[in-house]
Scaffold this motif. Structure first.
Motif, PDB file in Angstrom:
ATOM      1  N   HIS A  69       0.820  -1.216   0.000  1.00  0.00           N
ATOM      2  CA  HIS A  69       0.000   0.000   0.000  1.00  0.00           C
ATOM      3  C   HIS A  69       0.859   1.274   0.000  1.00  0.00           C
ATOM      4  CE1 HIS A  69      -3.589  -2.369   0.433  1.00  0.00           C
ATOM      5  NE2 HIS A  69      -3.202  -2.869   1.590  1.00  0.00           N
ATOM      6  N   THR A  70       1.860   1.312  -0.852  1.00  0.00           N
ATOM      7  CA  THR A  70       2.756   2.461  -0.888  1.00  0.00           C
ATOM      8  C   THR A  70       2.048   3.737  -1.339  1.00  0.00           C
ATOM      9  OG1 THR A  70       3.479   1.783  -3.096  1.00  0.00           O
ATOM     10  CG2 THR A  70       4.866   1.145  -1.241  1.00  0.00           C
ATOM     11  N   GLN A  71       1.047   3.608  -2.208  1.00  0.00           N
ATOM     12  CA  GLN A  71       0.338   4.806  -2.672  1.00  0.00           C
ATOM     13  C   GLN A  71      -0.450   5.479  -1.549  1.00  0.00           C
ATOM     14  OE1 GLN A  71      -2.055   3.560  -5.980  1.00  0.00           O
ATOM     15  NE2 GLN A  71      -0.397   3.833  -7.444  1.00  0.00           N
ATOM     16  N   SER A  95      -5.704   2.677   0.138  1.00  0.00           N
ATOM     17  CA  SER A  95      -6.266   3.983  -0.205  1.00  0.00           C
ATOM     18  C   SER A  95      -7.732   3.916  -0.633  1.00  0.00           C
ATOM     19  CB  SER A  95      -5.439   4.622  -1.322  1.00  0.00           C
ATOM     20  OG  SER A  95      -5.425   3.773  -2.450  1.00  0.00           O
TER      21      SER A  95
END
Length: 107
Positions: free
Chosen positions: A32-34, A40
């Motif tokens: 979930h880097t974004q 998100s």
């Protein structure tokens, strides 16, 4: 805004705490880097693909719990994809043999 038919009061409480955003921080296997380490997906926002919208659910924070224990567990906001994958991953991990038990039946 859409809501579930049953347990709506409890669902709303979980969603307010979560800011109407999935609270998965990697239990599904994604980093979930974004989203800064958190999924998100937001409730009632357009889904990643197709005309559907994200519908968040309030489910136990620990996807490994049995249904009996889950009834009293801390709830967390989950999007469908994160919850399904986290549950699958937890089931697989639970079904793996314990290495501390040794290889009783191995050749």
């Amino acid at each position: 805004m859409s809501e579930p038919i049953v347990c709506a009061r409890q669902w709303r409480r979980v969603m307010r705490v979560a800011g109407y955003r999935c609270q998965c921080t990697g239990a599904c296997g994604a980093d979930h880097t974004q989203g800064g380490g958190r999924c998100s997906r937001e409730h009632d926002r357009p889904a990643d693909k197709g005309p559907q919208r994200n519908r968040l659910l309030a489910a136990p924070a620990d996807p490994t719990l049995s249904p009996t224990l889950a009834a009293r567990a801390e709830l967390r906001a989950w999007c469908g994809p994160c919850h399904a994958t986290a549950c699958r991953t937890a089931r697989r991990a639970r079904n793996e043999p314990d290495p501390a038990q040794g290889a009783l039946f191995s050749p």
